[in-house]
Structures are given as structure tokens and as C-alpha cells.
Design a protein around this motif. Structure first.
Motif, PDB file in Angstrom:
ATOM      1  N   PHE A 141      60.668  94.264 -37.500  1.00  0.00           N
ATOM      2  CA  PHE A 141      60.325  95.007 -36.293  1.00  0.00           C
ATOM      3  C   PHE A 141      61.167  94.536 -35.111  1.00  0.00           C
ATOM      4  CE2 PHE A 141      57.907  95.129 -32.319  1.00  0.00           C
ATOM      5  CZ  PHE A 141      57.809  96.512 -32.144  1.00  0.00           C
ATOM      6  N   LEU A 142      61.272  93.221 -34.937  1.00  0.00           N
ATOM      7  CA  LEU A 142      62.049  92.681 -33.825  1.00  0.00           C
ATOM      8  C   LEU A 142      63.535  93.027 -33.951  1.00  0.00           C
ATOM      9  CD1 LEU A 142      60.305  89.211 -33.408  1.00  0.00           C
ATOM     10  CD2 LEU A 142      60.125  91.201 -31.885  1.00  0.00           C
ATOM     11  N   THR A 143      64.023  93.051 -35.175  1.00  0.00           N
ATOM     12  CA  THR A 143      65.417  93.431 -35.400  1.00  0.00           C
ATOM     13  C   THR A 143      65.638  94.883 -35.012  1.00  0.00           C
ATOM     14  OG1 THR A 143      65.621  91.822 -37.185  1.00  0.00           O
ATOM     15  CG2 THR A 143      67.256  93.596 -37.140  1.00  0.00           C
ATOM     16  N   LEU A 144      64.760  95.771 -35.472  1.00  0.00           N
ATOM     17  CA  LEU A 144      64.882  97.183 -35.120  1.00  0.00           C
ATOM     18  C   LEU A 144      64.739  97.391 -33.603  1.00  0.00           C
ATOM     19  CD1 LEU A 144      62.894  98.828 -38.040  1.00  0.00           C
ATOM     20  CD2 LEU A 144      65.371  98.861 -37.671  1.00  0.00           C
ATOM     21  N   LEU A 145      63.811  96.673 -32.993  1.00  0.00           N
ATOM     22  CA  LEU A 145      63.626  96.761 -31.550  1.00  0.00           C
ATOM     23  C   LEU A 145      64.890  96.308 -30.812  1.00  0.00           C
ATOM     24  CD1 LEU A 145      61.733  97.316 -29.145  1.00  0.00           C
ATOM     25  CD2 LEU A 145      60.965  94.927 -29.351  1.00  0.00           C
ATOM     26  N   SER A 146      65.496  95.223 -31.272  1.00  0.00           N
ATOM     27  CA  SER A 146      66.704  94.733 -30.603  1.00  0.00           C
ATOM     28  C   SER A 146      67.861  95.718 -30.743  1.00  0.00           C
ATOM     29  CB  SER A 146      67.105  93.344 -31.127  1.00  0.00           C
ATOM     30  OG  SER A 146      67.559  93.425 -32.461  1.00  0.00           O
ATOM     31  N   PHE A 147      67.979  96.380 -31.915  1.00  0.00           N
ATOM     32  CA  PHE A 147      69.015  97.408 -32.070  1.00  0.00           C
ATOM     33  C   PHE A 147      68.736  98.591 -31.144  1.00  0.00           C
ATOM     34  CE2 PHE A 147      70.345  95.314 -35.998  1.00  0.00           C
ATOM     35  CZ  PHE A 147      71.729  95.472 -35.914  1.00  0.00           C
ATOM     36  N   THR A 148      67.475  98.990 -31.056  1.00  0.00           N
ATOM     37  CA  THR A 148      67.103 100.102 -30.167  1.00  0.00           C
ATOM     38  C   THR A 148      67.426  99.756 -28.719  1.00  0.00           C
ATOM     39  OG1 THR A 148      65.341 100.760 -31.681  1.00  0.00           O
ATOM     40  CG2 THR A 148      65.196 101.590 -29.432  1.00  0.00           C
ATOM     41  N   LEU A 149      67.028  98.554 -28.296  1.00  0.00           N
ATOM     42  CA  LEU A 149      67.318  98.124 -26.920  1.00  0.00           C
ATOM     43  C   LEU A 149      68.818  98.010 -26.673  1.00  0.00           C
ATOM     44  CD1 LEU A 149      64.521  95.451 -26.362  1.00  0.00           C
ATOM     45  CD2 LEU A 149      64.694  97.736 -25.330  1.00  0.00           C
TER      46      LEU A 149
END
Length: 173
Positions: free
Chosen positions: A125-133
């Protein structure tokens, strides 16, 4: 001063049996398991012995730890060390295995799967969030890269742990 030695683990999710065999081989050479260490084990110099090792995954509270150990001792296994729900036991060669059938072996790995799954989901989740950000706000390139580098080993470990819980025909036992 007692001599100590470090043995790196190849990853319990990937090569648990190999780690336990290597520990047994080193015990025959006079290096017995003392404790878990970061990404491996600490061994101490002792008289050469013939021992086999086995690991169990079980979150045991302090109030029931002694009873948990007694169950293994009754079957001929001696507690060596524990860390974060992982417990290593030793016994004389020829002692009946702790896990002797597919069902109990699958149950063993199901107990460890939950913690690995939770960590993997959180990191994913944090990885996907960081890519989104990164794409939305222009967050630095290195942030998603770091999360990806940290998450990948967890994904591999989860996949290996999940595979161990599957039965002979690819479904959970």
C-alpha cells in the motif's frame, strides 16, 4: 571468553530445511545454535554433537510458554531459542519429526503467513501510495524506489510462505 560465530539464513520462507540442516552440520563441527540474530543465527563453540533442528511458528504468550515448551520436550525436542513467534528446537537424530504429515505442516506455515501477509500488504500500500504521490505531486523519484526495494523481498517471502501452506493439489489443506 566464549567463541561465537554468525551463520546467515538463506530465508526461512525459502530454505527452512536447508538452514536446519546447516545448523545440524555445524553442531557436528562444534558450533551449536545459541540464538536468532539479524538475518541469521548466533552459534557458540561447544563439544561436537549430533543434533537435528526443527522450527515452529507460533505466537505464544508468556502465560502459556512453559506449557508450549513442555509439549515439545515430551516428544523429545529441547527448546533452543525463540524470536518473534519463531521457536527452534533440537533433538537427537532419529527423534520423531515435529511435523510428520501435510496437514500439520500446512498449519505450521499458516500461523506464520498472517504476520508476513500484514507486513506485505502494508508495504505494498505504501509503495503504491508513494508512486501515486510521485505522479500527482512530483514527489522525489527515490521515495517510490526505496519503498519498492523494501517491498519486493516481502512480496517474495509472502509468496513462498503462501506456497508452503498449499496442499498437494494447489489448494489450502
Amino acid at each position: 571468553m566464549k567463541q561465537k560465530k554468525y551463520m546467515m539464513s538463506e530465508g526461512l520462507a525459502f530454505s527452512e530445511e536447508k538452514d536446519m540442516k546447516r545448523l545440524s552440520d555445524l553442531t557436528r563441527k562444534g558450533w551449536v545454535l545459541e540464538s536468532f540474530a539479524f538475518m541469521g543465527y548466533t552459534l557458540k563453540k561447544a563439544e561436537p554433537q549430533k543434533l537435528i533442528y526443527s522450527i515452529d511458528y507460533h505466537d505464544v504468550g508468556e502465560e502459556s510458554f512453559a506449557e508450549y515448551i513442555e509439549i515439545f520436550e515430551a516428544a523429545g525436542w529441547e527448546h533452543v531459542c525463540s524470536s518473534q513467534g519463531m521457536h527452534i528446537f533440537s533433538a537427537d537424530p532419529g527423534t520423531s519429526p515435529i511435523y510428520s504429515d501435510q496437514f500439520t505442516m500446512s498449519e505450521k506455515y499458516k500461523r506464520s503467513e498472517k504476520d508476513v501477509r500484514n507486513a506485505t500488504c502494508t508495504l505494498s500500500f505504501l509503495t503504491l501510495l508513494s508512486f501515486t504521490l510521485h505522479y500527482v505531486t512530483g514527489l522525489s523519484n527515490w521515495v517510490p524506489l526505496v519503498f519498492l526495494i523494501v517491498t519486493f523481498p516481502f512480496l517474495m517471502t509472502y509468496a513462498a510462505t503462501k506456497a508452503r501452506t498449499l496442499g498437494k493439489w494447489g489448494k489450502s489443506v
